[in-house]
Write a protein that holds these residues in place. Sequence first.
Motif, PDB file in Angstrom:
ATOM      1  N   TYR A 272       0.897  -1.335   0.282  1.00  0.00           N
ATOM      2  CA  TYR A 272      -0.051   0.447  -0.042  1.00  0.00           C
ATOM      3  C   TYR A 272       1.022   0.796  -0.435  1.00  0.00           C
ATOM      4  O   TYR A 272       0.594   2.372   0.404  1.00  0.00           O
ATOM      5  CB  TYR A 272      -1.256  -0.175   1.374  1.00  0.00           C
ATOM      6  CG  TYR A 272      -1.809  -1.182   0.889  1.00  0.00           C
ATOM      7  CD1 TYR A 272      -3.643  -0.617   0.071  1.00  0.00           C
ATOM      8  CD2 TYR A 272      -2.014  -2.507   1.439  1.00  0.00           C
ATOM      9  CE1 TYR A 272      -4.076  -1.682  -0.075  1.00  0.00           C
ATOM     10  CE2 TYR A 272      -2.826  -3.126   1.118  1.00  0.00           C
ATOM     11  CZ  TYR A 272      -4.967  -2.642   0.324  1.00  0.00           C
ATOM     12  OH  TYR A 272      -5.052  -3.702  -0.100  1.00  0.00           O
ATOM     13  N   GLY A 273       2.072   1.066   0.012  1.00  0.00           N
ATOM     14  CA  GLY A 273       2.903   2.396  -0.375  1.00  0.00           C
ATOM     15  C   GLY A 273       3.683   2.705   0.560  1.00  0.00           C
ATOM     16  O   GLY A 273       3.547   3.845   0.873  1.00  0.00           O
ATOM     17  N   TYR A 274       3.471   1.931   1.210  1.00  0.00           N
ATOM     18  CA  TYR A 274       4.262   2.568   3.203  1.00  0.00           C
ATOM     19  C   TYR A 274       5.713   1.566   3.258  1.00  0.00           C
ATOM     20  O   TYR A 274       5.822   0.738   2.764  1.00  0.00           O
ATOM     21  CB  TYR A 274       3.199   2.616   4.032  1.00  0.00           C
ATOM     22  CG  TYR A 274       1.492   3.366   4.230  1.00  0.00           C
ATOM     23  CD1 TYR A 274       1.928   4.572   4.332  1.00  0.00           C
ATOM     24  CD2 TYR A 274       0.865   2.802   3.723  1.00  0.00           C
ATOM     25  CE1 TYR A 274       0.710   5.096   3.960  1.00  0.00           C
ATOM     26  CE2 TYR A 274      -0.131   3.334   3.492  1.00  0.00           C
ATOM     27  CZ  TYR A 274      -0.691   4.613   3.695  1.00  0.00           C
ATOM     28  OH  TYR A 274      -1.769   5.425   3.604  1.00  0.00           O
ATOM     29  N   GLY A 275       6.233   2.464   4.352  1.00  0.00           N
ATOM     30  CA  GLY A 275       7.939   1.335   4.094  1.00  0.00           C
ATOM     31  C   GLY A 275       7.564   0.475   5.254  1.00  0.00           C
ATOM     32  O   GLY A 275       8.783  -0.319   5.079  1.00  0.00           O
ATOM     33  N   GLY A 276       6.817   0.623   6.090  1.00  0.00           N
ATOM     34  CA  GLY A 276       6.097  -0.956   7.110  1.00  0.00           C
ATOM     35  C   GLY A 276       8.190  -0.763   8.338  1.00  0.00           C
ATOM     36  O   GLY A 276       8.362  -1.700   8.672  1.00  0.00           O
ATOM     37  N   ASN A 277       8.756   0.343   7.879  1.00  0.00           N
ATOM     38  CA  ASN A 277       9.587   0.331   8.726  1.00  0.00           C
ATOM     39  C   ASN A 277       9.103   1.205  10.414  1.00  0.00           C
ATOM     40  O   ASN A 277       7.843   1.349  10.377  1.00  0.00           O
ATOM     41  CB  ASN A 277      11.093   1.263   8.171  1.00  0.00           C
ATOM     42  CG  ASN A 277      10.383   2.406   7.861  1.00  0.00           C
ATOM     43  OD1 ASN A 277       9.015   2.897   8.427  1.00  0.00           O
ATOM     44  ND2 ASN A 277      11.163   2.867   7.063  1.00  0.00           N
TER      45      ASN A 277
ATOM     46  N   ARG B 224      -6.949  -3.666   6.095  1.00  0.00           N
ATOM     47  CA  ARG B 224      -8.244  -2.858   5.869  1.00  0.00           C
ATOM     48  C   ARG B 224      -8.230  -1.670   5.814  1.00  0.00           C
ATOM     49  O   ARG B 224      -8.921  -0.860   5.780  1.00  0.00           O
ATOM     50  CB  ARG B 224     -10.351  -3.872   6.722  1.00  0.00           C
ATOM     51  CG  ARG B 224     -10.579  -5.345   6.622  1.00  0.00           C
ATOM     52  CD  ARG B 224     -11.854  -5.310   7.338  1.00  0.00           C
ATOM     53  NE  ARG B 224     -11.281  -5.658   8.409  1.00  0.00           N
ATOM     54  CZ  ARG B 224     -10.516  -6.813   8.652  1.00  0.00           C
ATOM     55  NH1 ARG B 224     -11.011  -7.920   8.386  1.00  0.00           N
ATOM     56  NH2 ARG B 224     -10.393  -6.952  10.086  1.00  0.00           N
ATOM     57  N   TYR B 225      -7.657  -1.460   6.743  1.00  0.00           N
ATOM     58  CA  TYR B 225      -7.674  -0.431   7.146  1.00  0.00           C
ATOM     59  C   TYR B 225      -6.500   0.563   6.455  1.00  0.00           C
ATOM     60  O   TYR B 225      -6.568   1.828   6.211  1.00  0.00           O
ATOM     61  CB  TYR B 225      -6.928  -0.110   8.563  1.00  0.00           C
ATOM     62  CG  TYR B 225      -5.684   0.879   9.242  1.00  0.00           C
ATOM     63  CD1 TYR B 225      -6.690   2.345   9.382  1.00  0.00           C
ATOM     64  CD2 TYR B 225      -3.893   1.448   8.856  1.00  0.00           C
ATOM     65  CE1 TYR B 225      -6.006   3.413  10.040  1.00  0.00           C
ATOM     66  CE2 TYR B 225      -3.605   2.378   8.990  1.00  0.00           C
ATOM     67  CZ  TYR B 225      -4.545   3.686   9.846  1.00  0.00           C
ATOM     68  OH  TYR B 225      -3.138   4.509  10.075  1.00  0.00           O
ATOM     69  N   LEU B 226      -5.320  -0.049   6.177  1.00  0.00           N
ATOM     70  CA  LEU B 226      -4.657   0.373   4.897  1.00  0.00           C
ATOM     71  C   LEU B 226      -4.975   1.073   3.708  1.00  0.00           C
ATOM     72  O   LEU B 226      -4.862   1.780   2.208  1.00  0.00           O
ATOM     73  CB  LEU B 226      -3.041  -0.169   4.263  1.00  0.00           C
ATOM     74  CG  LEU B 226      -2.531  -0.756   5.405  1.00  0.00           C
ATOM     75  CD1 LEU B 226      -1.446  -1.122   5.139  1.00  0.00           C
ATOM     76  CD2 LEU B 226      -1.561   1.067   6.172  1.00  0.00           C
ATOM     77  N   LYS B 227      -6.422   0.675   2.808  1.00  0.00           N
ATOM     78  CA  LYS B 227      -7.104   0.280   1.887  1.00  0.00           C
ATOM     79  C   LYS B 227      -7.655   1.762   2.130  1.00  0.00           C
ATOM     80  O   LYS B 227      -7.653   2.344   1.306  1.00  0.00           O
ATOM     81  CB  LYS B 227      -8.199  -0.603   1.667  1.00  0.00           C
ATOM     82  CG  LYS B 227      -7.791  -2.180   1.383  1.00  0.00           C
ATOM     83  CD  LYS B 227      -8.657  -3.000   1.208  1.00  0.00           C
ATOM     84  CE  LYS B 227      -8.161  -4.391   0.750  1.00  0.00           C
ATOM     85  NZ  LYS B 227      -9.662  -5.847   0.235  1.00  0.00           N
ATOM     86  N   GLN B 228      -8.623   2.298   3.633  1.00  0.00           N
ATOM     87  CA  GLN B 228      -9.322   3.887   3.633  1.00  0.00           C
ATOM     88  C   GLN B 228      -7.902   4.614   3.987  1.00  0.00           C
ATOM     89  O   GLN B 228      -7.936   5.520   4.236  1.00  0.00           O
ATOM     90  CB  GLN B 228     -10.294   3.467   4.480  1.00  0.00           C
ATOM     91  CG  GLN B 228      -9.690   2.648   6.081  1.00  0.00           C
ATOM     92  CD  GLN B 228      -9.429   3.769   6.730  1.00  0.00           C
ATOM     93  OE1 GLN B 228      -9.375   4.980   6.633  1.00  0.00           O
ATOM     94  NE2 GLN B 228      -8.492   3.573   7.670  1.00  0.00           N
ATOM     95  N   ALA B 229      -6.481   4.134   4.389  1.00  0.00           N
ATOM     96  CA  ALA B 229      -6.125   5.406   4.494  1.00  0.00           C
ATOM     97  C   ALA B 229      -5.539   6.304   3.316  1.00  0.00           C
ATOM     98  O   ALA B 229      -5.354   5.912   2.276  1.00  0.00           O
ATOM     99  CB  ALA B 229      -4.113   4.875   5.355  1.00  0.00           C
ATOM    100  N   ASP B 230      -5.039   7.374   3.472  1.00  0.00           N
ATOM    101  CA  ASP B 230      -4.518   8.000   2.849  1.00  0.00           C
ATOM    102  C   ASP B 230      -3.120   8.485   3.075  1.00  0.00           C
ATOM    103  O   ASP B 230      -1.822   8.144   3.597  1.00  0.00           O
ATOM    104  CB  ASP B 230      -4.655   9.590   2.906  1.00  0.00           C
ATOM    105  CG  ASP B 230      -4.854   9.612   3.800  1.00  0.00           C
ATOM    106  OD1 ASP B 230      -4.055  10.282   4.706  1.00  0.00           O
ATOM    107  OD2 ASP B 230      -6.849  10.586   5.026  1.00  0.00           O
TER     108      ASP B 230
END
Length: 88
Positions: A14-19, A82-88
């Motif tokens: 979802y385009g986040y670093g995961g760090n 589910r959360y990341l799908k709606q996060a901006d």
Amino acid sequence: MAQLPAYYELFERYGYGGNGPCWAEHIRYLLAQQAPELLTSQHLFFNEEGDTFYVHADTQATVARFMQVVRPVFGSPAALERYLKQAD
């Protein structure tokens, strides 16, 4: 319990670093929405350097409130997705 690589892969998808800073950003957002009192006091102490993320709480009650907010989102990869799908 899911392994951390599953969470990392979801963040990346979802385009986040995961760090550590990524986890902290999302957790602070959730707390700001649902338990802002934990962010406006000295209840929680964050350490999010590099690939690690730690949060320390001042009391067991703070831990319980923190978990009440965070566990529904980070408790499983499915919930996180589910959360990341709606996060901006």
